[in-house]
Design a protein around this motif. Structure first.
Motif, short mmCIF file in Angstrom:
data_model
loop_
_atom_site.label_atom_id
_atom_site.label_comp_id
_atom_site.label_asym_id
_atom_site.label_seq_id
_atom_site.Cartn_x
_atom_site.Cartn_y
_atom_site.Cartn_z
N ILE A 144 0.81 -1.22 0.00
CA ILE A 144 0.00 0.00 0.00
C ILE A 144 0.85 1.27 0.00
CG2 ILE A 144 -2.11 -0.89 1.12
CD1 ILE A 144 -0.22 0.63 3.60
N LEU A 146 3.01 4.51 -0.57
CA LEU A 146 2.97 5.51 -1.63
C LEU A 146 4.38 5.81 -2.15
CD1 LEU A 146 0.36 6.96 -2.42
CD2 LEU A 146 1.10 8.88 -1.02
N PRO A 168 -2.99 10.96 9.52
CA PRO A 168 -3.78 10.10 10.42
C PRO A 168 -4.02 8.69 9.89
CG PRO A 168 -5.14 11.84 9.44
CD PRO A 168 -3.79 11.95 8.82
N CYS A 170 -1.34 6.84 8.40
CA CYS A 170 0.05 6.96 7.93
C CYS A 170 0.62 5.70 7.30
CB CYS A 170 0.95 7.45 9.04
SG CYS A 170 1.29 6.20 10.30
N GLY A 171 0.01 4.53 7.52
CA GLY A 171 0.57 3.31 6.94
C GLY A 171 2.04 3.19 7.28
N GLY A 173 4.34 5.21 6.45
CA GLY A 173 4.97 6.53 6.68
C GLY A 173 5.52 7.22 5.45
N ASP A 190 -2.06 5.56 12.94
CA ASP A 190 -2.72 4.56 12.09
C ASP A 190 -3.41 3.58 13.03
OD1 ASP A 190 -2.13 3.48 8.90
OD2 ASP A 190 -3.00 2.05 10.33
N ASP A 192 -3.70 0.43 12.61
CA ASP A 192 -3.12 -0.91 12.55
C ASP A 192 -1.72 -0.92 13.18
OD1 ASP A 192 -1.97 -3.28 11.81
OD2 ASP A 192 -2.72 -3.26 9.75
N ASP A 216 -7.26 5.87 16.03
CA ASP A 216 -8.30 5.90 15.01
C ASP A 216 -8.41 7.35 14.51
OD1 ASP A 216 -10.76 6.05 13.60
OD2 ASP A 216 -11.54 4.34 14.73
N ALA A 217 -8.33 7.53 13.19
CA ALA A 217 -8.35 8.87 12.59
C ALA A 217 -9.65 9.61 12.89
CB ALA A 217 -8.16 8.75 11.09
N ARG A 218 -10.69 8.89 13.26
CA ARG A 218 -11.97 9.54 13.53
C ARG A 218 -12.10 9.99 14.98
NH1 ARG A 218 -15.16 4.48 11.44
NH2 ARG A 218 -13.39 3.63 12.61
N PRO A 231 -5.97 7.84 2.81
CA PRO A 231 -6.78 6.83 3.51
C PRO A 231 -7.00 5.59 2.64
CG PRO A 231 -7.85 9.00 3.50
CD PRO A 231 -6.74 9.04 2.49
N PRO A 232 -7.55 4.52 3.23
CA PRO A 232 -7.73 3.29 2.43
C PRO A 232 -8.75 3.50 1.30
CG PRO A 232 -8.64 3.04 4.65
CD PRO A 232 -8.00 4.37 4.62
N LEU A 247 -16.20 6.22 6.31
CA LEU A 247 -14.91 6.47 6.97
C LEU A 247 -14.38 7.87 6.60
CD1 LEU A 247 -12.35 5.49 8.57
CD2 LEU A 247 -11.50 4.59 6.41
C1 SAM Z 1 -3.57 3.45 1.83
S1 SAM Z 1 -2.93 3.08 3.40
C2 SAM Z 1 -1.77 4.39 3.70
C3 SAM Z 1 -0.47 4.14 3.00
C4 SAM Z 1 0.60 5.15 3.34
N1 SAM Z 1 0.40 6.40 2.66
C5 SAM Z 1 1.99 4.60 3.03
O1 SAM Z 1 2.76 5.24 2.25
O2 SAM Z 1 2.34 3.54 3.52
C6 SAM Z 1 -4.27 3.43 4.46
C7 SAM Z 1 -3.99 3.20 5.93
O3 SAM Z 1 -5.15 3.58 6.68
C8 SAM Z 1 -5.19 2.81 7.85
N2 SAM Z 1 -6.56 2.93 8.45
C9 SAM Z 1 -7.71 2.36 8.04
N3 SAM Z 1 -8.73 2.79 8.82
C10 SAM Z 1 -8.21 3.64 9.74
C11 SAM Z 1 -8.75 4.44 10.78
N4 SAM Z 1 -10.05 4.43 11.07
N5 SAM Z 1 -7.91 5.23 11.50
C12 SAM Z 1 -6.58 5.25 11.22
N6 SAM Z 1 -6.01 4.53 10.24
C13 SAM Z 1 -6.81 3.73 9.51
C14 SAM Z 1 -4.79 1.43 7.38
O4 SAM Z 1 -4.31 0.66 8.47
C15 SAM Z 1 -3.72 1.76 6.33
O5 SAM Z 1 -2.44 1.69 6.91
#
Ligand code: SAM
Length: 323
Positions: A144, A146, A168, A170-171, A173, A190, A192, A216-218, A231-232, A247
């Protein structure tokens, strides 16, 4: 100044420059952007070259070339054959000319675009080697992640020069890594814990100081200059679409009271309601079934030149409250 934009995504390249140098007016000739104002060019991801403007005309005017000349010179052009034509003209106009083709002190560029000639002296050329920070060679890697070039452009779209960027979602990073390399403070959260671990590994590897933790970003509240995030996309299960929309909307509603600028990406077919004002929108084609949409959302009046008229109109299905 003259900016030669990278052809990968001219819309994004242009927005990146305008967000950083805060220019009120600009002109664009294919991939050449002309605007006043300066910025830290070394930050730009989608600009190949920056030039001091010498002239824009339909022919080469009479110019005191010695004013621009230092030590030696070379001529460069978007039409290579023109270089040999122009070199003798400049040679004859200079008092003590010396040609040096490599690492020349005076690199004069001539762009022939339709009937116009755009001429400038090179002041900066991008040499940033994004490949050195490719996600797959970082210790904390997930598919995932970037790519650094896009991550850097997203940070630049925020227009933030100093202060804290919060990602928020960050996956691993990727966005924060670029933000930190540009001298900004960073906070990553993040949901996870595996991602948090991977992000920490990456920051350690690149010797970057960062605050990273599970949240949780929310729900999380962090004081920052801007959120820049990815975000995902809900691609793995198509029925997830509704959940993904929820979300995004819950996240934006949550941060609205305390964050002024949000730069985020989503799949281009996702419509989200938000109170934020949409000030910029660009598509980034990934592959046949995924085009990401990049949004710059702001609470206050946007300083970029007429972005809504220019950038939103072509995409008629997007309105100011939907992204
Ligand atoms: C597309 S990925 C981000 C990838 C990141 N930009 C990178 O370069 O690695 C989306 C991330 O959102 C996280 N995520 C999903 N739902 C979330 C939530 N409610 N709060 C925080 N993080 C969340 C996932 O765990 C995932 O790591």
């Amino acid at each position: 100044m003259i900016y030669e934009l990278s052809g990968d995504n001219i819309d994004l390249a242009k927005a990146e420059v305008l967000a950083l140098n805060k220019a009120k007016k600009y002109k664009i000739y294919k991939n050449i952007l002309i605007c006043k104002g300066k910025c830290d060019y070394t930050r730009l991801a989608y600009t190949n070259l920056v030039l001091e403007e010498i002239f824009i005309d339909t022919k080469i005017p009479n110019i005191n070339w010695d004013k621009y000349y230092k030590d030696n010179f070379c001529i460069r052009s978007n039409i290579t054959a023109k270089e040999r034509e122009i070199a003798p003209i400049i040679w004859n106009a200079l008092k003590h000319p010396k040609v040096q083709l490599n690492h020349s002190s005076t690199e004069l560029w001539f762009y022939f675009i339709d009937k116009d000639i755009i001429c400038g002296k090179k002041v900066y050329q991008r040499e940033e080697k994004f490949q050195k920070r490719r996600p797959d060679i970082r210790p904390g890697f997930f598919p995932i992640s970037l790519k650094p070039k896009l991550a850097r452009a997203l940070v630049n779209l925020s227009g933030v020069n100093k202060g804290t960027i919060w990602d928020p979602f960050c996956g691993t990073g990727g966005i924060l890594l670029e933000a930190s390399l540009m001298g900004l403070k960073i906070i990553g959260t993040d949901i996870d814990p595996l991602m948090i671990r991977a992000a920490k590994q990456n920051f350690e590897h690149y010797k970057i100081k960062a605050k990273v933790y599970k949240a949780d970003a929310r729900e999380e509240i962090i004081k920052c200059k801007a959120i820049v995030t990815d975000p995902p996309y809900g691609r793995r299960a198509s029925t997830n679409k509704v959940i993904i929309k929820k979300l995004y909307e819950e996240f934006l509603a949550h941060v609205y009271p305390f964050v002024d600028i949000v730069v985020l990406m989503s799949p281009n077919d996702l419509k989200i309601k938000t109170k934020y004002k949409l000030v910029h929108i660009t598509d980034d084609f990934v592959h046949g079934s995924l085009t990401r949409r990049i949004y710059v959302l702001k609470k206050k009046e946007n300083p970029m030149p007429n972005p809504q008229q220019e950038l939103i109109q072509p995409r008629k299905h997007v309105n100011h409250n939907q992204c």
